[in-house]
Write a protein that holds these residues in place. Structure first.
Motif, mmCIF file in Angstrom:
data_model
loop_
_atom_site.group_PDB
_atom_site.id
_atom_site.type_symbol
_atom_site.label_atom_id
_atom_site.label_comp_id
_atom_site.label_asym_id
_atom_site.label_seq_id
_atom_site.Cartn_x
_atom_site.Cartn_y
_atom_site.Cartn_z
ATOM 1 N N HIS A 4 9.147 2.133 1.823
ATOM 2 C CA HIS A 4 10.068 1.030 2.022
ATOM 3 C C HIS A 4 9.900 -0.287 1.863
ATOM 4 N N ALA A 5 8.447 -0.472 1.773
ATOM 5 C CA ALA A 5 7.896 -1.706 1.533
ATOM 6 C C ALA A 5 7.297 -2.241 0.291
ATOM 7 N N VAL A 6 7.321 -1.423 -0.520
ATOM 8 C CA VAL A 6 6.285 -1.664 -1.746
ATOM 9 C C VAL A 6 6.658 -2.994 -2.482
ATOM 10 N N ASP A 7 7.739 -3.318 -2.356
ATOM 11 C CA ASP A 7 8.256 -4.417 -3.188
ATOM 12 C C ASP A 7 8.363 -5.756 -2.361
ATOM 13 N N ARG A 8 7.971 -5.627 -1.098
ATOM 14 C CA ARG A 8 8.093 -6.863 -0.009
ATOM 15 C C ARG A 8 6.801 -7.417 -0.187
ATOM 16 N N ARG A 9 6.684 -8.883 0.159
ATOM 17 C CA ARG A 9 5.547 -9.568 0.362
ATOM 18 C C ARG A 9 5.064 -9.732 1.622
ATOM 19 N N PRO A 10 3.892 -9.983 1.814
ATOM 20 C CA PRO A 10 3.441 -9.615 3.188
ATOM 21 C C PRO A 10 4.028 -10.604 4.308
ATOM 22 N N ALA A 11 4.588 -11.709 3.817
ATOM 23 C CA ALA A 11 5.406 -12.438 5.094
ATOM 24 C C ALA A 11 6.582 -11.853 5.479
ATOM 25 N N ASP A 12 6.930 -10.722 4.809
ATOM 26 C CA ASP A 12 8.090 -10.092 5.285
ATOM 27 C C ASP A 12 7.852 -8.757 5.851
ATOM 28 N N LEU A 13 6.588 -8.434 6.185
ATOM 29 C CA LEU A 13 6.059 -7.136 6.941
ATOM 30 C C LEU A 13 5.579 -7.437 8.258
ATOM 31 N N SER A 14 5.618 -6.371 9.014
ATOM 32 C CA SER A 14 5.149 -6.495 10.329
ATOM 33 C C SER A 14 3.767 -6.370 10.353
ATOM 34 N N GLY A 15 2.966 -6.661 11.606
ATOM 35 C CA GLY A 15 1.608 -6.618 11.838
ATOM 36 C C GLY A 15 1.297 -5.250 11.315
ATOM 37 N N GLY A 16 1.832 -4.234 11.814
ATOM 38 C CA GLY A 16 1.282 -2.773 11.438
ATOM 39 C C GLY A 16 1.464 -2.580 10.232
ATOM 40 N N MET A 17 2.571 -2.857 9.066
ATOM 41 C CA MET A 17 2.819 -2.611 7.856
ATOM 42 C C MET A 17 1.739 -3.581 7.026
ATOM 43 N N ARG A 18 1.467 -4.662 7.450
ATOM 44 C CA ARG A 18 0.326 -5.386 6.848
ATOM 45 C C ARG A 18 -0.883 -4.587 6.706
ATOM 46 N N GLN A 19 -1.287 -4.046 7.955
ATOM 47 C CA GLN A 19 -2.503 -3.367 8.367
ATOM 48 C C GLN A 19 -2.439 -2.155 7.341
ATOM 49 N N ARG A 20 -1.259 -1.305 7.308
ATOM 50 C CA ARG A 20 -1.081 -0.272 6.376
ATOM 51 C C ARG A 20 -1.437 -0.503 4.955
ATOM 52 N N VAL A 21 -1.034 -1.644 4.201
ATOM 53 C CA VAL A 21 -1.398 -2.028 3.177
ATOM 54 C C VAL A 21 -2.687 -2.500 2.955
ATOM 55 N N ALA A 22 -3.562 -2.758 3.787
ATOM 56 C CA ALA A 22 -4.979 -3.065 3.999
ATOM 57 C C ALA A 22 -5.473 -1.676 3.958
ATOM 58 N N VAL A 23 -5.418 -0.824 4.642
ATOM 59 C CA VAL A 23 -5.961 0.596 4.639
ATOM 60 C C VAL A 23 -5.538 1.245 3.279
ATOM 61 N N ALA A 24 -4.408 1.154 2.739
ATOM 62 C CA ALA A 24 -4.062 1.625 1.629
ATOM 63 C C ALA A 24 -4.689 0.996 0.060
ATOM 64 N N ARG A 25 -5.010 -0.181 0.311
ATOM 65 C CA ARG A 25 -5.673 -0.911 -0.852
ATOM 66 C C ARG A 25 -7.025 -0.334 -0.741
ATOM 67 N N SER A 26 -7.841 -0.105 0.373
ATOM 68 C CA SER A 26 -9.366 0.271 0.586
ATOM 69 C C SER A 26 -9.308 1.792 -0.101
ATOM 70 N N LEU A 27 -8.166 2.692 0.563
ATOM 71 C CA LEU A 27 -8.361 3.847 -0.012
ATOM 72 C C LEU A 27 -8.079 4.181 -1.438
ATOM 73 N N ALA A 28 -7.344 3.425 -1.900
ATOM 74 C CA ALA A 28 -6.847 3.410 -3.469
ATOM 75 C C ALA A 28 -7.957 3.219 -4.302
ATOM 76 N N MET A 29 -9.261 2.590 -3.825
ATOM 77 C CA MET A 29 -10.225 2.465 -4.440
ATOM 78 C C MET A 29 -11.188 3.879 -4.501
ATOM 79 N N ASP A 30 -10.951 4.809 -3.710
ATOM 80 C CA ASP A 30 -11.665 6.027 -3.647
ATOM 81 C C ASP A 30 -13.103 5.904 -3.114
ATOM 82 N N PRO A 31 -13.289 5.004 -2.051
ATOM 83 C CA PRO A 31 -14.702 4.782 -1.604
ATOM 84 C C PRO A 31 -15.294 5.942 -1.030
ATOM 85 N N LYS A 32 -16.834 5.783 -1.033
ATOM 86 C CA LYS A 32 -17.510 6.999 -0.349
ATOM 87 C C LYS A 32 -17.501 6.606 1.034
ATOM 88 N N ILE A 33 -17.297 5.501 1.567
ATOM 89 C CA ILE A 33 -17.439 5.173 2.902
ATOM 90 C C ILE A 33 -16.293 4.120 3.201
#
Length: 239
Positions: A4-33
């Motif tokens: 529900h937040a894919v088209d929102r900018r960070p200023a419109d997101l809660s702290g938890g949602m902003r951190q979810r975006v950060a986690v998703a960005r890291s996982l999207a790169m398929d890192p080893k660690i």
């Protein structure tokens, strides 16, 4: 969690949602660690619990190697396979490893009932308190400022740790003891004066997409939407 937040900018997101975006960005790169630097410490208790569950679910499905920096003993027990205290710096060293031999999935409602959980909490907390008290005894009243260069500060020194592929390890310790320095060295963001970090038989010389970092405060591009922030990492790694 981000649908529900894919088209929102960070200023419109809660702290938890902003951190979810950060986690998703890291996982999207398929890192080893996946390196997590106290990513939940600024969140309220309910949001923190929800994100703990999501991190556990992601780890159980993908079995990526995870290093979590935290100062919350219960969080470390809930998430990790192994807890390693970092003794206060400067010249910080690793303490004894505490194996978390609790079946998964772990139920936080059992924290105050499960004897093994309570034993681990007691042992880890007692160790942290002991090293904290010992460090306080070593400290003396600081002298007046003396503006004379004294060379580089040794933050961490003389420790060795081996992490198995797919293991979830938590580094725990007091504020300012050097936990984040350990993580940024692993990520290749800090120079190492002696020794080295080896990943898949190759020495880490600089930052790279095989080691994704999620910081305490999510660093998002405010002019991009949540989806565009997640895609940024993928475009950099897989143009």
């Amino acid at each position: 969690s981000l649908s529900h937040a894919v088209d929102r900018r960070p200023a419109d997101l809660s702290g938890g949602m902003r951190q979810r975006v950060a986690v998703a960005r890291s996982l999207a790169m398929d890192p080893k660690i996946l390196l997590l630097d106290e990513p939940l410490s600024a969140l309220d208790a309910l949001t923190r619990a929800n994100l703990q569950d999501e991190i556990t679910d992601i780890w159980s499905r993908d079995r990526k190697t995870v290093v979590l920096i935290t100062n919350d003993v219960d969080e470390a027990i809930l998430l990790a396979d192994r807890i390693i205290p970092l003794n206060p710096g400067p010249n910080a060293t690793l303490g004894p490893s505490f194996k978390v031999d609790l079946p998964r999935p772990r139920d936080r409602t059992q924290m105050n009932h499960d004897e093994e959980f309570k034993r681990l909490r007691r042992d880890v907390t007692a160790y942290l308190m002991d090293v904290g008290i010992a460090k306080k005894k070593e400290e003396v009243d600081p002298p007046l400022p003396d503006v004379v260069p004294k060379g580089p500060l040794t933050v961490v020194e003389g420790f060795d740790i081996k992490i198995k592929k797919g293991e979830f390890v938590s580094i725990i310790g007091h504020s300012g003891c050097g936990k984040s320095t350990v993580l940024t060295m692993t990520a290749g963001l800090n120079e190492i004066s002696r020794g080295g970090v080896i990943l898949d038989n190759r020495e880490v010389a600089a930052a790279g997409p095989d080691r994704a970092v999620v910081f305490q405060a999510p660093s998002l591009f405010p002019w991009l939407t949540a989806k565009e922030n997640v895609a940024m990492g993928v475009h950099r790694v897989y143009p």
